[in-house]
Scaffold this active site. Structure first.
Site, PDB file in Angstrom:
ATOM      1  N   HIS A 137       0.861  -1.180   0.000  1.00 42.48           N
ATOM      2  CA  HIS A 137       0.000   0.000   0.000  1.00 42.48           C
ATOM      3  C   HIS A 137       0.894   1.226   0.000  1.00 42.48           C
ATOM      4  CE1 HIS A 137       0.965   0.841   4.206  1.00 42.48           C
ATOM      5  NE2 HIS A 137       0.656  -0.413   4.507  1.00 42.48           N
ATOM      6  N   ASP A 258      -1.598 -19.415  12.546  1.00 41.98           N
ATOM      7  CA  ASP A 258      -0.379 -19.933  13.145  1.00 41.98           C
ATOM      8  C   ASP A 258      -0.325 -19.594  14.634  1.00 41.98           C
ATOM      9  OD1 ASP A 258       2.588 -19.935  13.885  1.00 41.98           O
ATOM     10  OD2 ASP A 258       2.618 -20.797  11.879  1.00 41.98           O
ATOM     11  N   SER A 273       2.938  -4.977   7.040  1.00 38.78           N
ATOM     12  CA  SER A 273       2.480  -4.674   5.683  1.00 38.78           C
ATOM     13  C   SER A 273       3.597  -4.957   4.678  1.00 38.78           C
ATOM     14  CB  SER A 273       2.061  -3.211   5.569  1.00 38.78           C
ATOM     15  OG  SER A 273       0.955  -2.936   6.373  1.00 38.78           O
TER      16      SER A 273
END
Length: 311
Positions: A137, A258, A273
């Site tokens: 992003h 997980d 990110s």
């Protein structure tokens, strides 16, 4: 997260990419100058006049400010009193003050920040051209607009601690630089990630790129660094796919499954990110966002959308 010349990725060059997952320090410069802090000795006049941390300095008298040098030049030409125009939120405000005299000339007594800094995760390296992509992003300014990049660098970094995510409160990787010399340059800031060139990177086994039509709901994995500089792979599940999403950085809904990652971070946190998403031995995308009401769940971008933005 919340880091280009022209990058050209021919279809053949993007067939194989080296997956990332390493945390890096990001420094992106633009044409904005913001007050980061006040000097304890010299900052009384600026503070008393009404200036605040986070104010973006627009003008000093009639001089438009795009860098710290513009401020120094304007102060050197002042007659002992200056008018400072700032952007605070969405409003422009004006303040009058007398700069503090020093041996190096008049000073406002503030520390300035140009652009933004932080940590993020590398998504991939292109082995033939040494190009890289990160974040999945864009990096935005304080008012939410895409930062207009003038220059940028990435640095070696490591995770120092983790603020775990909780319902209503996104978590965060708290990192620090592990070296003063940049690894490479950031040359492009887009809504689908940042792109640039690195001098060196770990030449691990490259993986093929998945076409959007290859991606399925079900088991997948992400590669991330959430402790020191230790890169690990963690299990996730792709819950939904949005091939026609208007927001081209929210194409998949993911859930962390997980137990080690859940114990360490609570799920997806800021700083992750860019973590590459791998399914059936292919790079399918990157982690981009976390859901505030459920830190175990977030969004990912298709790798094809990142490659399109890089070209």
């Amino acid at each position: 997260l919340f880091l280009i010349g022209s990058l050209s990725f021919a279809a053949s060059a993007a067939e194989l990419l080296i997956p990332g997952g390493q945390v890096v320090g990001l420094e992106l410069q633009d044409n904005t100058v913001t007050i980061a802090a006040f000097d304890q000795t010299l900052g009384d006049a600026a503070r008393s006049a009404g200036l605040k941390e986070g104010d973006r300095i627009l003008k000093v008298d009639d001089t438009a400010v795009t860098c710290a040098e513009d401020i120094r030049n304007a102060l050197s030409c002042s007659d002992g009193q200056v008018d400072v125009s700032v952007l605070r939120g969405s409003k422009t405000k004006h303040f009058s003050l007398a700069p503090t005299a020093t041996a190096d000339g008049p000073r406002l007594g503030v520390y300035l920040k140009q652009g933004t800094t932080g940590v993020g995760t590398v998504t991939y390296y292109e082995p033939d051209s040494s190009r890289f992509a990160a974040l999945g992003h864009g990096v935005n300014t304080q008012n939410g607009n895409l930062l207009q990049l003038t220059s940028g660098s990435i640095y070696p970094a490591q995770v120092l601690s983790v603020k775990k995510g909780a319902i209503g409160t996104p978590g965060q990787l708290l990192g620090g630089l592990s070296g003063a010399d940049p690894l490479g340059t950031i040359e492009k800031n887009t809504a689908q990630g940042i792109f640039g060139t690195v001098q060196t990177f770990t030449k691990t086994e490259p993986l093929p790129v998945a076409h959007t039509s290859d991606i399925r709901t079900g088991r997948a994995a992400i590669r991330s660094t959430v402790e020191g500089d230790s890169l690990r792979e963690y299990s996730v599940e792709i819950l939904k796919i949005y091939p026609s999403a208007k927001d081209r950085s929210r194409n998949m809904l993911l859930k962390v499954t997980d137990p080690d990652l859940l114990a360490a971070t609570g799920g997806i946190v800021q700083g992750m990110s860019g973590s590459p998403i791998i399914q059936s031995g292919k790079i399918v995308g990157a982690v981009t966002h976390v859901l505030v009401n459920d830190p175990t769940t977030g969004y990912g971008i298709f790798i094809e959308n990142m490659l399109d933005a890089a070209s």
